[in-house]
Write an enzyme that holds these catalytic residues in place. Structure first.
Site, short mmCIF file in Angstrom:
data_model
loop_
_atom_site.label_atom_id
_atom_site.label_comp_id
_atom_site.label_asym_id
_atom_site.label_seq_id
_atom_site.Cartn_x
_atom_site.Cartn_y
_atom_site.Cartn_z
N ASP A 7 -8.09 -5.03 0.64
CA ASP A 7 -8.01 -6.30 -0.29
C ASP A 7 -8.49 -7.51 0.93
O ASP A 7 -8.91 -7.23 2.06
CB ASP A 7 -6.67 -6.61 -0.92
CG ASP A 7 -5.70 -6.73 0.20
OD1 ASP A 7 -5.88 -6.61 1.64
OD2 ASP A 7 -4.37 -6.86 -0.13
N CYS A 62 -4.54 -2.97 3.55
CA CYS A 62 -4.19 -4.13 2.92
C CYS A 62 -3.56 -5.10 4.28
O CYS A 62 -3.64 -4.59 5.46
CB CYS A 62 -3.38 -4.02 1.79
SG CYS A 62 -2.00 -3.23 2.17
N THR A 64 -0.14 -4.93 5.02
CA THR A 64 0.74 -4.02 5.93
C THR A 64 0.27 -2.40 5.65
O THR A 64 0.90 -1.81 6.52
CB THR A 64 2.17 -4.05 5.43
OG1 THR A 64 2.02 -3.85 3.77
CG2 THR A 64 2.76 -5.50 5.33
N HIS A 95 0.21 18.24 8.99
CA HIS A 95 1.31 18.67 8.28
C HIS A 95 1.20 18.29 6.79
O HIS A 95 1.79 19.00 6.04
CB HIS A 95 2.65 18.14 8.91
CG HIS A 95 2.87 18.89 10.24
ND1 HIS A 95 4.20 18.66 10.79
CD2 HIS A 95 2.50 19.70 10.84
CE1 HIS A 95 4.33 19.20 11.97
NE2 HIS A 95 3.03 19.97 12.03
N HIS A 134 3.93 24.48 5.72
CA HIS A 134 3.47 23.07 5.42
C HIS A 134 2.64 23.29 3.94
O HIS A 134 2.72 22.43 3.01
CB HIS A 134 2.40 22.61 6.18
CG HIS A 134 3.03 22.23 7.56
ND1 HIS A 134 4.12 21.54 7.77
CD2 HIS A 134 2.81 22.76 8.82
CE1 HIS A 134 4.44 21.25 8.98
NE2 HIS A 134 3.79 21.88 9.52
C1 RB5 Z 1 -1.39 -9.46 0.40
O1 RB5 Z 1 -0.91 -10.91 0.68
C2 RB5 Z 1 -0.63 -8.62 0.76
O2 RB5 Z 1 0.71 -8.70 0.16
C3 RB5 Z 1 -1.03 -7.28 0.73
O3 RB5 Z 1 -2.13 -7.29 1.45
C4 RB5 Z 1 -0.39 -5.96 1.08
O4 RB5 Z 1 0.10 -5.99 2.62
C5 RB5 Z 1 0.87 -5.49 0.46
O5 RB5 Z 1 1.39 -4.42 0.73
#
Ligand code: RB5
Length: 150
Positions: A7, A62, A64, A95, A134
């Site tokens: 994203d 994304c 995180t 695993h 596994h």
């Molecule tokens: C976008 O602002 C952010 O929320 C998205 O990229 C992601 O980190 C969601 O988990």
């Protein structure tokens, strides 16, 4: 084939990874659009998961890595793992036979290219161990998928 997507929050990291993949002659397919401010990681995860075929691996980035992994793990036969060092990248392949690497484009990894590339390469180059315990655990995950109608 490596399917890659991000994203807006993962865009820069995705471009960096693509450059590295090109340098090292990996074949990849980017299924995300050009940078779109505020786009939804869920839409890109959907593009990535729809393109994935057996034996493909995916990289999804994304902010995180967490939203991507939550969404991707709702798809059948997707085993998405958030990795933050070489160890987690290695063991999720050995695993869990993870087939999607989820990364955080806004985490400290954004400032450590060597670590980032180590994670990506370890994930791509490590095979599933195939060890009985596994396989047994992965079969139990498949049973959950079936029970939940995934
Ligand atoms: C976008 O602002 C952010 O929320 C998205 O990229 C992601 O980190 C969601 O988990």
């Amino acid at each position: 084939m490596i399917i890659i997507g991000s994203d807006h929050a993962g865009y820069d990291m995705k471009e960096k990874i693509k450059e590295k993949l090109r340098e090292e002659n990996y074949e990849y397919l980017d299924v995300s659009p050009d940078y779109i401010e505020g786009d939804d990681y869920t839409d890109i995860v959907n593009n990535v998961c729809s393109k994935m075929r057996q034996d493909d691996k995916a990289i999804m980035i994304c902010g995180t890595g967490i939203g991507s992994a939550i969404a991707a793990n709702k798809y059948k036969k997707i085993r998405a793992a958030i990795c933050y060092d070489e160890y987690t990248a290695k063991y999720t392949r050995l695993h869990n036979d993870a087939n999607m690497l989820c990364l955080g484009g806004r985490t400290s990894l954004a400032n450590d290219d060597n670590k980032l590339y180590d994670i990506v390469k370890t994930f791509l180059n490590t095979e599933f161990s195939g060890e009985e315990r596994h396989v047994r655990r992965l079969n139990k995950i498949k049973e959950i998928e079936e029970k939940e109608g995934k």
